[in-house]
Design a protein around this motif. Structure first.
Motif, PDB file in Angstrom:
ATOM      1  N   ASP A  72       0.878  -1.161   0.000  1.00  0.00           N
ATOM      2  CA  ASP A  72       0.000   0.000   0.000  1.00  0.00           C
ATOM      3  C   ASP A  72       0.918   1.214   0.000  1.00  0.00           C
ATOM      4  O   ASP A  72       1.377   1.655   1.056  1.00  0.00           O
ATOM      5  CB  ASP A  72      -0.909  -0.014   1.219  1.00  0.00           C
ATOM      6  CG  ASP A  72      -1.904   1.132   1.200  1.00  0.00           C
ATOM      7  OD1 ASP A  72      -1.687   2.116   0.461  1.00  0.00           O
ATOM      8  OD2 ASP A  72      -2.894   1.061   1.939  1.00  0.00           O
ATOM      9  N   ASN A  73       1.207   1.726  -1.189  1.00  0.00           N
ATOM     10  CA  ASN A  73       2.178   2.811  -1.290  1.00  0.00           C
ATOM     11  C   ASN A  73       1.665   4.114  -0.684  1.00  0.00           C
ATOM     12  O   ASN A  73       2.463   4.975  -0.298  1.00  0.00           O
ATOM     13  CB  ASN A  73       2.569   3.030  -2.743  1.00  0.00           C
ATOM     14  CG  ASN A  73       3.399   1.881  -3.288  1.00  0.00           C
ATOM     15  OD1 ASN A  73       4.034   1.155  -2.523  1.00  0.00           O
ATOM     16  ND2 ASN A  73       3.378   1.685  -4.584  1.00  0.00           N
ATOM     17  N   THR A  74       0.342   4.236  -0.573  1.00  0.00           N
ATOM     18  CA  THR A  74      -0.191   5.459   0.033  1.00  0.00           C
ATOM     19  C   THR A  74       0.095   5.504   1.524  1.00  0.00           C
ATOM     20  O   THR A  74       0.158   6.565   2.121  1.00  0.00           O
ATOM     21  CB  THR A  74      -1.698   5.566  -0.192  1.00  0.00           C
ATOM     22  OG1 THR A  74      -2.345   4.465   0.457  1.00  0.00           O
ATOM     23  CG2 THR A  74      -2.031   5.540  -1.681  1.00  0.00           C
ATOM     24  N   LYS A  75       0.274   4.321   2.112  1.00  0.00           N
ATOM     25  CA  LYS A  75       0.544   4.243   3.549  1.00  0.00           C
ATOM     26  C   LYS A  75       1.967   3.786   3.847  1.00  0.00           C
ATOM     27  O   LYS A  75       2.323   3.608   5.012  1.00  0.00           O
ATOM     28  CB  LYS A  75      -0.451   3.287   4.211  1.00  0.00           C
ATOM     29  CG  LYS A  75      -1.897   3.730   4.097  1.00  0.00           C
ATOM     30  CD  LYS A  75      -2.822   2.752   4.791  1.00  0.00           C
ATOM     31  CE  LYS A  75      -4.268   3.196   4.697  1.00  0.00           C
ATOM     32  NZ  LYS A  75      -5.192   2.228   5.339  1.00  0.00           N
ATOM     33  N   ASN A  76       2.768   3.595   2.799  1.00  0.00           N
ATOM     34  CA  ASN A  76       4.145   3.104   2.979  1.00  0.00           C
ATOM     35  C   ASN A  76       4.175   1.790   3.755  1.00  0.00           C
ATOM     36  O   ASN A  76       4.963   1.629   4.696  1.00  0.00           O
ATOM     37  CB  ASN A  76       5.008   4.161   3.678  1.00  0.00           C
ATOM     38  CG  ASN A  76       5.756   5.022   2.690  1.00  0.00           C
ATOM     39  OD1 ASN A  76       5.496   4.982   1.493  1.00  0.00           O
ATOM     40  ND2 ASN A  76       6.686   5.811   3.185  1.00  0.00           N
ATOM     41  N   LEU A  77       3.304   0.868   3.365  1.00  0.00           N
ATOM     42  CA  LEU A  77       3.231  -0.425   4.026  1.00  0.00           C
ATOM     43  C   LEU A  77       3.405  -1.548   3.012  1.00  0.00           C
ATOM     44  O   LEU A  77       2.933  -1.455   1.876  1.00  0.00           O
ATOM     45  CB  LEU A  77       1.879  -0.601   4.718  1.00  0.00           C
ATOM     46  CG  LEU A  77       1.629   0.239   5.957  1.00  0.00           C
ATOM     47  CD1 LEU A  77       0.160   0.183   6.355  1.00  0.00           C
ATOM     48  CD2 LEU A  77       2.494  -0.225   7.118  1.00  0.00           C
ATOM     49  N   VAL A  78       4.066  -2.599   3.462  1.00  0.00           N
ATOM     50  CA  VAL A  78       4.193  -3.818   2.667  1.00  0.00           C
ATOM     51  C   VAL A  78       3.745  -4.979   3.548  1.00  0.00           C
ATOM     52  O   VAL A  78       4.057  -5.009   4.744  1.00  0.00           O
ATOM     53  CB  VAL A  78       5.644  -4.044   2.206  1.00  0.00           C
ATOM     54  CG1 VAL A  78       5.754  -5.317   1.388  1.00  0.00           C
ATOM     55  CG2 VAL A  78       6.122  -2.847   1.391  1.00  0.00           C
ATOM     56  N   TYR A  79       3.034  -5.914   2.960  1.00  0.00           N
ATOM     57  CA  TYR A  79       2.484  -7.034   3.713  1.00  0.00           C
ATOM     58  C   TYR A  79       2.990  -8.362   3.161  1.00  0.00           C
ATOM     59  O   TYR A  79       3.330  -8.478   1.984  1.00  0.00           O
ATOM     60  CB  TYR A  79       0.955  -7.029   3.632  1.00  0.00           C
ATOM     61  CG  TYR A  79       0.310  -5.753   4.086  1.00  0.00           C
ATOM     62  CD1 TYR A  79      -0.156  -4.825   3.160  1.00  0.00           C
ATOM     63  CD2 TYR A  79       0.155  -5.467   5.439  1.00  0.00           C
ATOM     64  CE1 TYR A  79      -0.759  -3.645   3.566  1.00  0.00           C
ATOM     65  CE2 TYR A  79      -0.445  -4.290   5.853  1.00  0.00           C
ATOM     66  CZ  TYR A  79      -0.895  -3.388   4.913  1.00  0.00           C
ATOM     67  OH  TYR A  79      -1.484  -2.217   5.324  1.00  0.00           O
ATOM     68  N   LEU A  80       3.018  -9.342   4.030  1.00  0.00           N
ATOM     69  CA  LEU A  80       3.264 -10.713   3.613  1.00  0.00           C
ATOM     70  C   LEU A  80       2.203 -11.573   4.288  1.00  0.00           C
ATOM     71  O   LEU A  80       2.268 -11.812   5.483  1.00  0.00           O
ATOM     72  CB  LEU A  80       4.668 -11.183   3.997  1.00  0.00           C
ATOM     73  CG  LEU A  80       5.039 -12.571   3.476  1.00  0.00           C
ATOM     74  CD1 LEU A  80       5.171 -12.543   1.958  1.00  0.00           C
ATOM     75  CD2 LEU A  80       6.337 -13.066   4.106  1.00  0.00           C
ATOM     76  N   GLN A  81       1.227 -12.000   3.507  1.00  0.00           N
ATOM     77  CA  GLN A  81       0.195 -12.895   4.006  1.00  0.00           C
ATOM     78  C   GLN A  81       0.700 -14.316   3.861  1.00  0.00           C
ATOM     79  O   GLN A  81       1.022 -14.752   2.755  1.00  0.00           O
ATOM     80  CB  GLN A  81      -1.102 -12.712   3.210  1.00  0.00           C
ATOM     81  CG  GLN A  81      -2.214 -13.647   3.632  1.00  0.00           C
ATOM     82  CD  GLN A  81      -2.721 -13.368   5.028  1.00  0.00           C
ATOM     83  OE1 GLN A  81      -2.998 -12.231   5.384  1.00  0.00           O
ATOM     84  NE2 GLN A  81      -2.848 -14.423   5.837  1.00  0.00           N
ATOM     85  N   MET A  82       0.770 -15.027   4.979  1.00  0.00           N
ATOM     86  CA  MET A  82       1.306 -16.387   4.984  1.00  0.00           C
ATOM     87  C   MET A  82       0.218 -17.353   5.397  1.00  0.00           C
ATOM     88  O   MET A  82      -0.384 -17.178   6.469  1.00  0.00           O
ATOM     89  CB  MET A  82       2.489 -16.481   5.948  1.00  0.00           C
ATOM     90  CG  MET A  82       3.575 -15.440   5.669  1.00  0.00           C
ATOM     91  SD  MET A  82       5.033 -15.658   6.702  1.00  0.00           S
ATOM     92  CE  MET A  82       4.339 -15.342   8.311  1.00  0.00           C
ATOM     93  N   SER A  83      -0.031 -18.356   4.572  1.00  0.00           N
ATOM     94  CA  SER A  83      -1.048 -19.352   4.858  1.00  0.00           C
ATOM     95  C   SER A  83      -0.436 -20.742   4.755  1.00  0.00           C
ATOM     96  O   SER A  83       0.660 -20.904   4.215  1.00  0.00           O
ATOM     97  CB  SER A  83      -2.211 -19.211   3.867  1.00  0.00           C
ATOM     98  OG  SER A  83      -2.759 -17.917   3.919  1.00  0.00           O
ATOM     99  N   SER A  84      -1.176 -21.719   5.258  1.00  0.00           N
ATOM    100  CA  SER A  84      -0.701 -23.114   5.230  1.00  0.00           C
ATOM    101  C   SER A  84       0.728 -23.212   5.736  1.00  0.00           C
ATOM    102  O   SER A  84       1.591 -23.847   5.106  1.00  0.00           O
ATOM    103  CB  SER A  84      -0.803 -23.677   3.807  1.00  0.00           C
ATOM    104  OG  SER A  84      -2.128 -23.615   3.337  1.00  0.00           O
ATOM    105  N   LEU A  85       0.979 -22.579   6.849  1.00  0.00           N
ATOM    106  CA  LEU A  85       2.340 -22.517   7.379  1.00  0.00           C
ATOM    107  C   LEU A  85       2.840 -23.889   7.795  1.00  0.00           C
ATOM    108  O   LEU A  85       2.078 -24.741   8.259  1.00  0.00           O
ATOM    109  CB  LEU A  85       2.395 -21.552   8.556  1.00  0.00           C
ATOM    110  CG  LEU A  85       2.402 -20.071   8.138  1.00  0.00           C
ATOM    111  CD1 LEU A  85       1.997 -19.172   9.310  1.00  0.00           C
ATOM    112  CD2 LEU A  85       3.769 -19.672   7.616  1.00  0.00           C
ATOM    113  N   LYS A  86       4.152 -24.071   7.608  1.00  0.00           N
ATOM    114  CA  LYS A  86       4.815 -25.322   7.919  1.00  0.00           C
ATOM    115  C   LYS A  86       5.915 -25.048   8.949  1.00  0.00           C
ATOM    116  O   LYS A  86       6.439 -23.931   9.013  1.00  0.00           O
ATOM    117  CB  LYS A  86       5.451 -25.902   6.658  1.00  0.00           C
ATOM    118  CG  LYS A  86       4.484 -26.102   5.507  1.00  0.00           C
ATOM    119  CD  LYS A  86       5.226 -26.562   4.257  1.00  0.00           C
ATOM    120  CE  LYS A  86       4.282 -26.733   3.071  1.00  0.00           C
ATOM    121  NZ  LYS A  86       5.017 -27.165   1.854  1.00  0.00           N
TER     122      LYS A  86
END
Length: 124
Positions: A72-86
């Motif tokens: 989200d460049n308007t908020k200067n945020l980067v996300y990493l959604q992690m699913s099915s974690l091992k």
């Protein structure tokens, strides 16, 4: 200078999900490439995912289909959604910023700024 602060790590059972966030300050992330790397105890820093300033995404084979990077460049945020974690996803996850994108996103040396990291622990 860019300061990066990660959050969202924690302890989760195998099969669970977490969303990591990376907040940037000091300069807008516009036209930066952003990456996520991880480092497990006794191992080197491993590429996880990256996103270019145009929105193109890149993933390590080990996380394809399970992890999603977004920004989200308007908020200067980067996300990493992690699913099915091992359990093998257990590591300290670091956010990184590349001010001169165009190189090989999988290489840590491409990135100019790094956050301190957030611990992700996946129990079996």
């Amino acid at each position: 200078q860019v300061q990066l602060v990660e959050s969202g790590g924690g302890l989760v059972q195998a099969g669970g999900s977490l969303r990591l966030s990376c907040a940037a300050s000091g300069r807008t992330l516009r036209r930066y490439a952003m990456g996520w790397f991880r480092q497990a105890p006794g191992k080197g820093r491993e590429f996880v995912a990256a996103i270019s300033w145009t929105g193109t995404t890149y993933y390590a084979d080990s996380v394809k289909g399970r992890f999603t990077i977004s920004s989200d460049n308007t908020k200067n945020l980067v996300y990493l959604q992690m699913s099915s974690l091992k359990p093998e996803d257990t590591a300290v996850y670091h956010c990184a910023a590349d001010s001169t994108p165009g190189g090989i996103v999988e290489l840590p040396g491409e990135y100019d700024f790094w956050g301190q990291g957030t611990q992700v622990t996946v129990s079996s």
